[in-house]
Design an enzyme around this catalytic site. Structure first.
Site, PDB file in Angstrom:
ATOM      1  N   LYS A  26     -13.364   0.229  15.787  1.00 13.20           N
ATOM      2  CA  LYS A  26     -12.042  -0.429  15.896  1.00 13.20           C
ATOM      3  C   LYS A  26     -11.467  -0.246  17.298  1.00 13.20           C
ATOM      4  O   LYS A  26     -10.885  -1.167  17.863  1.00 13.20           O
ATOM      5  CB  LYS A  26     -11.057   0.160  14.875  1.00 13.20           C
ATOM      6  CG  LYS A  26     -11.257  -0.412  13.490  1.00 13.20           C
ATOM      7  CD  LYS A  26     -10.298   0.151  12.468  1.00 13.20           C
ATOM      8  CE  LYS A  26     -10.728  -0.312  11.090  1.00 13.20           C
ATOM      9  NZ  LYS A  26     -10.105   0.394   9.989  1.00 13.20           N
ATOM     10  N   LYS A  51       9.170 -16.652 -11.038  1.00 17.69           N
ATOM     11  CA  LYS A  51       8.361 -15.551 -11.594  1.00 17.69           C
ATOM     12  C   LYS A  51       7.187 -16.097 -12.411  1.00 17.69           C
ATOM     13  O   LYS A  51       7.372 -16.970 -13.259  1.00 17.69           O
ATOM     14  CB  LYS A  51       9.271 -14.677 -12.481  1.00 17.69           C
ATOM     15  CG  LYS A  51       8.571 -13.448 -12.984  1.00 17.69           C
ATOM     16  CD  LYS A  51       9.467 -12.622 -13.896  1.00 17.69           C
ATOM     17  CE  LYS A  51       8.628 -11.608 -14.634  1.00 17.69           C
ATOM     18  NZ  LYS A  51       9.322 -11.049 -15.780  1.00 17.69           N
ATOM     19  N   LYS A  99     -10.724  -3.702  19.111  1.00 12.59           N
ATOM     20  CA  LYS A  99      -9.316  -4.068  19.291  1.00 12.59           C
ATOM     21  C   LYS A  99      -8.804  -3.657  20.679  1.00 12.59           C
ATOM     22  O   LYS A  99      -7.600  -3.698  20.931  1.00 12.59           O
ATOM     23  CB  LYS A  99      -8.469  -3.442  18.179  1.00 12.59           C
ATOM     24  CG  LYS A  99      -8.957  -3.874  16.770  1.00 12.59           C
ATOM     25  CD  LYS A  99      -8.005  -3.496  15.663  1.00 12.59           C
ATOM     26  CE  LYS A  99      -8.587  -3.841  14.293  1.00 12.59           C
ATOM     27  NZ  LYS A  99      -7.619  -3.779  13.211  1.00 12.59           N
ATOM     28  N   PHE A 153      -4.246   3.309  14.908  1.00 10.98           N
ATOM     29  CA  PHE A 153      -4.614   4.276  13.880  1.00 10.98           C
ATOM     30  C   PHE A 153      -5.748   3.669  13.065  1.00 10.98           C
ATOM     31  O   PHE A 153      -5.867   2.437  12.999  1.00 10.98           O
ATOM     32  CB  PHE A 153      -3.418   4.570  12.962  1.00 10.98           C
ATOM     33  CG  PHE A 153      -2.544   5.690  13.449  1.00 10.98           C
ATOM     34  CD1 PHE A 153      -1.762   5.528  14.577  1.00 10.98           C
ATOM     35  CD2 PHE A 153      -2.495   6.915  12.778  1.00 10.98           C
ATOM     36  CE1 PHE A 153      -0.946   6.559  15.032  1.00 10.98           C
ATOM     37  CE2 PHE A 153      -1.696   7.951  13.218  1.00 10.98           C
ATOM     38  CZ  PHE A 153      -0.910   7.786  14.348  1.00 10.98           C
ATOM     39  N   ASN A 213       0.851  -1.196   0.000  1.00  7.85           N
ATOM     40  CA  ASN A 213       0.000   0.000   0.000  1.00  7.85           C
ATOM     41  C   ASN A 213       0.881   1.239   0.000  1.00  7.85           C
ATOM     42  O   ASN A 213       2.100   1.136  -0.029  1.00  7.85           O
ATOM     43  CB  ASN A 213      -0.946  -0.022   1.215  1.00  7.85           C
ATOM     44  CG  ASN A 213      -0.169  -0.060   2.507  1.00  7.85           C
ATOM     45  OD1 ASN A 213       0.577   0.856   2.832  1.00  7.85           O
ATOM     46  ND2 ASN A 213      -0.315  -1.160   3.248  1.00  7.85           N
ATOM     47  N   ASP A 266      -4.087  -6.515   4.953  1.00  9.47           N
ATOM     48  CA  ASP A 266      -5.151  -7.334   5.546  1.00  9.47           C
ATOM     49  C   ASP A 266      -5.184  -8.723   4.905  1.00  9.47           C
ATOM     50  O   ASP A 266      -5.672  -9.677   5.501  1.00  9.47           O
ATOM     51  CB  ASP A 266      -6.503  -6.649   5.357  1.00  9.47           C
ATOM     52  CG  ASP A 266      -6.600  -5.395   6.226  1.00  9.47           C
ATOM     53  OD1 ASP A 266      -6.114  -5.437   7.366  1.00  9.47           O
ATOM     54  OD2 ASP A 266      -7.131  -4.374   5.749  1.00  9.47           O
TER      55      ASP A 266
END
Ligand code: PMT
Length: 399
Positions: free
Chosen positions: A335, A287, A339, A321, A208, A277
């Site tokens: 969250k 490859k 959590k 975060f 990301n 995730d």
């Protein structure tokens, strides 16, 4: 303020005479005050005034190198725990907003890593000028703290906004700044930062856009307050902040193993990393060739590290975060509770100036009772300083 190192930058405005009182108050409260004046400032007050009040040499000329063992503007920049620009004229604000460095004050300012407070003082029409306002917005976004000028009779004869804040209020703002983040010596911080990379084959991976800047800023802010900081970092281009121990990992699984292995030692855990995730179920050993028109990649969930921390934590103060694009408050609060976090820092990553990669962020911090802190667009370093201050404050009441 005993021993706190404050560098005061005095620009050329009539309010410079009030800064003499401010410097005197800082010195009386035990701060180590160094003054830098612009040439125009010396038209209003002499360097001798500030030298006498601060008991330190006053810097005016960039090339007046008194000590050959150091470069004086870098030495002063590094020396500061806090910088205060007072009075901040329209001219110095413009120079700061555009990164000019043509005298001792602006050169030192560009080089400093310390937080900077700015106390504007000018004629009301200059203050309202859209160009000045735009420059001040740039400073706010770069993480500078503006101390808004008051309204009243101005030295130029006008009545309106533009009076520099009074010396005792400036001194109180400085005192509040030093109170804001308690000393974190002896506290162990475990901070995660950056992205993870999940291999598809030896040359490709899923990842990301996290640059690591937010997490590295948190690590830096905690270390600057004396905390013992371990930074568990996914792949980034960044160097480890001074005084921070870094462990580099690549995948979510490696981050999980490292964090769980270290968490018992931590007093505070801050999970800034953007952990993947999902990961490919069977990464190819060689490859993958492009034989087919379409390709299906089977993914499986990674371990939610934060969820495991939330279940296992004992004494640790846990900060997560949340990167969201919609219903930010709702999802972040969900969250926080799922959590078992003590604080969650929500950023709406769809907003310009917030979230991934850039140097700024826009955040709201929630605790179990509700909103704990909300910051407009400002630098990630300033977000980190304010977050670490909040954590420091909460740690005192935390078991
Ligand atoms: O690195 P930068 O470019 O500066 O960008 C900063 C940032 C946008 C990455 C940062 O501000 C941020 O929002 N980080 C959290 C990103 C994220 O993964 O959010 P999330 O809402 O998907 O996850 C919630 C929390 O669970 C996070 O604390 C995350 O670290 C944690 N998590 C998520 C998945 C997982 N498998 N394990 C986890 O621990």
């Amino acid at each position: 303020m005993e021993g706190k190192r404050v560098v005061v930058g005095v620009a050329g405005g009539i309010a410079a005479f009030k800064v003499a009182g401010f410097v005197s108050q800082l010195a009386q409260r035990g701060a180590d005050v160094r003054v830098i004046m612009t040439r125009s400032a010396t038209q209003f007050v002499t360097p001798l005034t500030f030298q006498t009040l601060s008991r330190n040499h006053v810097a005016v000329d960039t090339f007046d190198e008194k000590d050959p063992s150091v470069v004086s503007h870098i030495d002063l920049a590094d020396h500061a725990d806090l910088f205060v620009i007072a009075p901040a004229t329209a001219n110095i604000i413009a120079k700061m907003a555009h990164g000019l460095a043509d005298d001792m004050l602006t050169t030192t300012l560009l080089a400093t890593q310390a937080p900077v407070m700015v106390a504007p003082a000018m004629n009301v029409h200059m203050y309202q000028n859209p160009v000045v306002q735009e420059n001040m917005d740039r400073l706010r976004q770069a993480g500078y703290r503006l101390i808004e000028p008051g309204s009243g009779q101005l030295a130029c004869g006008y009545v309106g906004q533009g009076r520099m804040e009074e010396p005792e209020n400036l001194a109180a703002a400085v005192e509040a700044f030093f109170r804001e983040t308690p000393d974190l010596s002896g506290k162990r911080f475990l901070v995660t930062a950056g992205p993870t990379r999940e291999p598809i084959d030896p040359v490709r991976y899923l990842s990301n856009r996290s640059s690591g800047k937010m997490g590295y800023a948190v690590a830096e802010a905690a270390a600057s307050k004396g905390a013992d900081v371990l930074l568990v970092s996914g792949p980034t281009e960044l160097s480890a902040p001074a005084g921070v121990r870094r462990v580099e990992v690549t995948t979510a699984e490696q981050m999980y193993q490292t964090v769980i292995g270290e968490m018992d030692e931590a007093d505070v855990i801050v999970k800034t990393a953007a952990v993947a995730d999902y990961r490919p179920v069977n990464p190819a050993e060689s490859k993958i060739k492009k034989n087919e028109e379409n390709m299906v990649l089977e993914l499986e969930k990674t371990t939610d590290i934060a969820e495991v921390i939330g279940k296992r934590k004992k004494h640790q103060f846990f900060v997560g975060f949340a990167a969201e694009t919609d219903r930010v408050a709702k999802y972040a609060q969900e969250k926080l509770s799922r959590k078992n976090m003590d604080l969650i820092v929500a950023n709406d990553v769809s907003r310009p100036g917030a979230g991934f990669d850039g140097d700024t962020n826009i955040v709201t911090v929630w605790d179990k009772e509700g909103e704990a802190l909300s910051l407009p667009q400002t630098s990630k370093r300033e977000v980190a300083r304010r977050l670490v201050a909040l954590i420091g404050e909460r740690l005192h009441g935390h078991r």
